[in-house]
Scaffold this motif. Structure first.
Motif, PDB file in Angstrom:
ATOM      1  N   ARG A 215      36.640  28.672  33.364  1.00  0.00           N
ATOM      2  CA  ARG A 215      37.014  29.127  34.696  1.00  0.00           C
ATOM      3  C   ARG A 215      35.958  28.743  35.723  1.00  0.00           C
ATOM      4  O   ARG A 215      34.762  28.655  35.420  1.00  0.00           O
ATOM      5  CB  ARG A 215      37.162  30.648  34.724  1.00  0.00           C
ATOM      6  CG  ARG A 215      38.332  31.184  33.926  1.00  0.00           C
ATOM      7  CD  ARG A 215      39.638  31.018  34.664  1.00  0.00           C
ATOM      8  NE  ARG A 215      40.768  31.508  33.873  1.00  0.00           N
ATOM      9  CZ  ARG A 215      42.028  31.456  34.268  1.00  0.00           C
ATOM     10  NH1 ARG A 215      42.341  30.948  35.444  1.00  0.00           N
ATOM     11  NH2 ARG A 215      43.001  31.904  33.490  1.00  0.00           N
ATOM     12  N   VAL A 217      33.735  29.952  38.590  1.00  0.00           N
ATOM     13  CA  VAL A 217      33.201  31.259  38.989  1.00  0.00           C
ATOM     14  C   VAL A 217      32.682  31.261  40.422  1.00  0.00           C
ATOM     15  O   VAL A 217      32.559  32.318  41.043  1.00  0.00           O
ATOM     16  CB  VAL A 217      32.072  31.714  38.036  1.00  0.00           C
ATOM     17  CG1 VAL A 217      32.618  31.919  36.643  1.00  0.00           C
ATOM     18  CG2 VAL A 217      30.927  30.709  38.003  1.00  0.00           C
ATOM     19  N   ASN A 227      32.090  28.849  34.034  1.00  0.00           N
ATOM     20  CA  ASN A 227      31.573  29.854  33.097  1.00  0.00           C
ATOM     21  C   ASN A 227      31.396  29.305  31.685  1.00  0.00           C
ATOM     22  O   ASN A 227      31.782  29.924  30.686  1.00  0.00           O
ATOM     23  CB  ASN A 227      32.514  31.061  33.046  1.00  0.00           C
ATOM     24  CG  ASN A 227      33.896  30.703  32.508  1.00  0.00           C
ATOM     25  OD1 ASN A 227      34.254  29.527  32.436  1.00  0.00           O
ATOM     26  ND2 ASN A 227      34.667  31.698  32.133  1.00  0.00           N
ATOM     27  N   ARG A 244      45.229  24.499  38.924  1.00  0.00           N
ATOM     28  CA  ARG A 244      45.634  25.681  39.687  1.00  0.00           C
ATOM     29  C   ARG A 244      46.834  26.309  38.979  1.00  0.00           C
ATOM     30  O   ARG A 244      47.861  25.673  38.784  1.00  0.00           O
ATOM     31  CB  ARG A 244      45.980  25.284  41.121  1.00  0.00           C
ATOM     32  CG  ARG A 244      46.494  26.391  42.024  1.00  0.00           C
ATOM     33  CD  ARG A 244      45.408  27.426  42.362  1.00  0.00           C
ATOM     34  NE  ARG A 244      44.146  26.839  42.771  1.00  0.00           N
ATOM     35  CZ  ARG A 244      43.906  26.326  44.007  1.00  0.00           C
ATOM     36  NH1 ARG A 244      44.857  26.341  44.943  1.00  0.00           N
ATOM     37  NH2 ARG A 244      42.717  25.831  44.292  1.00  0.00           N
ATOM     38  N   GLU A 245      46.675  27.548  38.574  1.00  0.00           N
ATOM     39  CA  GLU A 245      47.745  28.231  37.847  1.00  0.00           C
ATOM     40  C   GLU A 245      48.760  28.829  38.798  1.00  0.00           C
ATOM     41  O   GLU A 245      48.425  29.307  39.884  1.00  0.00           O
ATOM     42  CB  GLU A 245      47.172  29.338  36.960  1.00  0.00           C
ATOM     43  CG  GLU A 245      46.329  28.802  35.806  1.00  0.00           C
ATOM     44  CD  GLU A 245      45.813  29.911  34.923  1.00  0.00           C
ATOM     45  OE1 GLU A 245      46.085  29.891  33.710  1.00  0.00           O
ATOM     46  OE2 GLU A 245      45.133  30.808  35.448  1.00  0.00           O
ATOM     47  N   GLN A 290      38.902  26.658  43.993  1.00  0.00           N
ATOM     48  CA  GLN A 290      38.609  28.058  44.262  1.00  0.00           C
ATOM     49  C   GLN A 290      38.135  28.773  43.003  1.00  0.00           C
ATOM     50  O   GLN A 290      38.339  28.312  41.882  1.00  0.00           O
ATOM     51  CB  GLN A 290      39.855  28.766  44.796  1.00  0.00           C
ATOM     52  CG  GLN A 290      40.432  28.175  46.063  1.00  0.00           C
ATOM     53  CD  GLN A 290      41.756  28.813  46.449  1.00  0.00           C
ATOM     54  OE1 GLN A 290      42.240  29.725  45.774  1.00  0.00           O
ATOM     55  NE2 GLN A 290      42.349  28.341  47.528  1.00  0.00           N
ATOM     56  N   LYS A 291      37.519  29.923  43.224  1.00  0.00           N
ATOM     57  CA  LYS A 291      37.131  30.804  42.129  1.00  0.00           C
ATOM     58  C   LYS A 291      38.370  31.163  41.314  1.00  0.00           C
ATOM     59  O   LYS A 291      39.449  31.370  41.862  1.00  0.00           O
ATOM     60  CB  LYS A 291      36.485  32.071  42.693  1.00  0.00           C
ATOM     61  CG  LYS A 291      36.075  33.090  41.646  1.00  0.00           C
ATOM     62  CD  LYS A 291      35.476  34.319  42.296  1.00  0.00           C
ATOM     63  CE  LYS A 291      35.116  35.370  41.257  1.00  0.00           C
ATOM     64  NZ  LYS A 291      34.552  36.590  41.887  1.00  0.00           N
ATOM     65  N   ASP A 292      38.221  31.222  39.999  1.00  0.00           N
ATOM     66  CA  ASP A 292      39.277  31.561  39.030  1.00  0.00           C
ATOM     67  C   ASP A 292      40.184  30.389  38.690  1.00  0.00           C
ATOM     68  O   ASP A 292      41.057  30.527  37.824  1.00  0.00           O
ATOM     69  CB  ASP A 292      40.134  32.733  39.486  1.00  0.00           C
ATOM     70  CG  ASP A 292      39.372  34.054  39.468  1.00  0.00           C
ATOM     71  OD1 ASP A 292      38.416  34.159  38.675  1.00  0.00           O
ATOM     72  OD2 ASP A 292      39.731  34.964  40.245  1.00  0.00           O
ATOM     73  N   ASP A 293      40.015  29.215  39.333  1.00  0.00           N
ATOM     74  CA  ASP A 293      40.792  28.052  38.911  1.00  0.00           C
ATOM     75  C   ASP A 293      40.420  27.716  37.461  1.00  0.00           C
ATOM     76  O   ASP A 293      39.294  27.944  37.010  1.00  0.00           O
ATOM     77  CB  ASP A 293      40.493  26.855  39.806  1.00  0.00           C
ATOM     78  CG  ASP A 293      41.291  26.899  41.116  1.00  0.00           C
ATOM     79  OD1 ASP A 293      42.291  27.620  41.170  1.00  0.00           O
ATOM     80  OD2 ASP A 293      40.881  26.217  42.062  1.00  0.00           O
ATOM     81  N   LEU A 294      41.382  27.145  36.740  1.00  0.00           N
ATOM     82  CA  LEU A 294      41.204  26.819  35.344  1.00  0.00           C
ATOM     83  C   LEU A 294      40.477  25.496  35.186  1.00  0.00           C
ATOM     84  O   LEU A 294      40.679  24.563  35.957  1.00  0.00           O
ATOM     85  CB  LEU A 294      42.581  26.738  34.658  1.00  0.00           C
ATOM     86  CG  LEU A 294      42.665  26.784  33.147  1.00  0.00           C
ATOM     87  CD1 LEU A 294      42.142  28.103  32.632  1.00  0.00           C
ATOM     88  CD2 LEU A 294      44.105  26.569  32.713  1.00  0.00           C
TER      89      LEU A 294
END
Length: 300
Positions: A215, A217, A227, A244-245, A290-294
């Motif tokens: 991910r 972060v 991460n 991007r989910e 962006q943060k949390d993108d896979l």
């Protein structure tokens, strides 16, 4: 000339292997206590002991990040106590999220037996016996790999361990643990180790076909922080895809999460590797990362 050409090919292959993140990334797993369905009741903690030995073997293989679900309640209790202001802040455990496992490993012991013949009891000390006899041991275990998000059983396999001994052999009766050195010398201990070794080979093979996921972060000054670091196998120069989910797909009948669609929005290249995170530069991006993108490997 042929040898020189092969050498050049190998060098190029290694460079590509490293840059495109094709190195073996460590996936995160958690081993759940196994159940004992073997009918062997002399060892109440047989399932727990087996799961502990399997966890240790997975760690020693160097291919996985193994999480301790056994100590989860202790960790959460420590965080809750620290959050109650009863500890000095400088020494208190911070309240945080538990690292999720990508795959849960569970199963059951279906056969656990040792057959002996001849020789009599022989010399016996503290439950261990040395006698002239023949013995054979057999252990069978069903291993299941479970998707931690959906609860779906991804794969299942029965693994076995067998061992034989003749002449002077070491046996055991009474209370014992699978982890003791004396037990490991017995035919039953050797059969257990064989089953564990085969379980690790099976798990490693199946996990090699499951895409590694990380991910984003933080994104700051055109640098992307992910991460995953040395602990996961990231190397400087690795290239990763950023995805991007979309919206979570939920089964209306069961309420179970089925997964989600995702689309590639960019590529990043690792420039600095720390123990638990890495920094990367943006090579290309169709949308703002962006943060949390896979984050995934190109080959997945």
């Amino acid at each position: 000339m042929k040898g020189k050409a092969l050498g050049v090919f190998f060098l190029i292959f290694c460079m590509v292997f490293n840059v495109y993140g094709l190195s073996a990334m460590k996936k995160t797993v958690a081993v759940i206590d196994f159940s004992n369905d073997s009918g062997y009741n002399s060892l109440p903690n047989l399932g727990r002991d087996f799961s502990m030995q399997l966890s240790d073997a997975l760690i020693q293989s160097g291919k996985f990040i193994v999480l301790s679900r056994k100590s989860l309640n202790t960790v959460m209790a420590e965080q809750d106590l620290a959050n109650s202001n009863r500890f000095a802040k400088a020494h208190a455990a911070r309240l945080g999220k538990i690292i999720p496992a990508q795959i849960l490993i569970k199963g059951k012991i279906t056969e656990f037996e040792e057959n002996t013949s001849g020789g009599g009891q022989g010399l016996s000390i503290h439950g261990f016996s040395l006698s002239a006899r023949k013995s054979s041991a057999h252990v069978a275990v069903i291993i299941q790999l479970v998707d931690s998000t959906t609860g779906e059983i991804i794969d299942s396999k029965r693994v076995e361990g067998n061992a034989n001994a003749s002449g002077f052999s070491l046996g055991y009766s009474g209370s014992f643990s699978l982890g003791t050195s004396n037990f490991k010398k017995t035919p039953l201990g050797k059969a257990v180790q064989m089953a564990i070794d085969r379980a690790v080979v099976y798990i490693a093979d199946k996990m090699s076909h499951i895409p590694w996921k990380g991910r984003v972060v933080l994104v700051k000054n055109n640098q992307v922080y992910i991460n995953a670091g040395r602990n996961t196998g990231v190397q400087s120069g690795n290239i990763f895809f950023v995805l991007r989910e979309g919206e979570v797909l939920v089964d209306p009948d069961t309420g179970m999460e089925l997964g989600r669609e995702s689309k590639k929005i960019g590529e990043i290249q690792v420039t600095e590797v720390q123990d638990k995170f890495s920094k990367a530069k943006i090579i290309s991006a169709s949308e703002g990362i962006q943060k949390d993108d896979l984050v995934t490997q190109p080959n997945t």
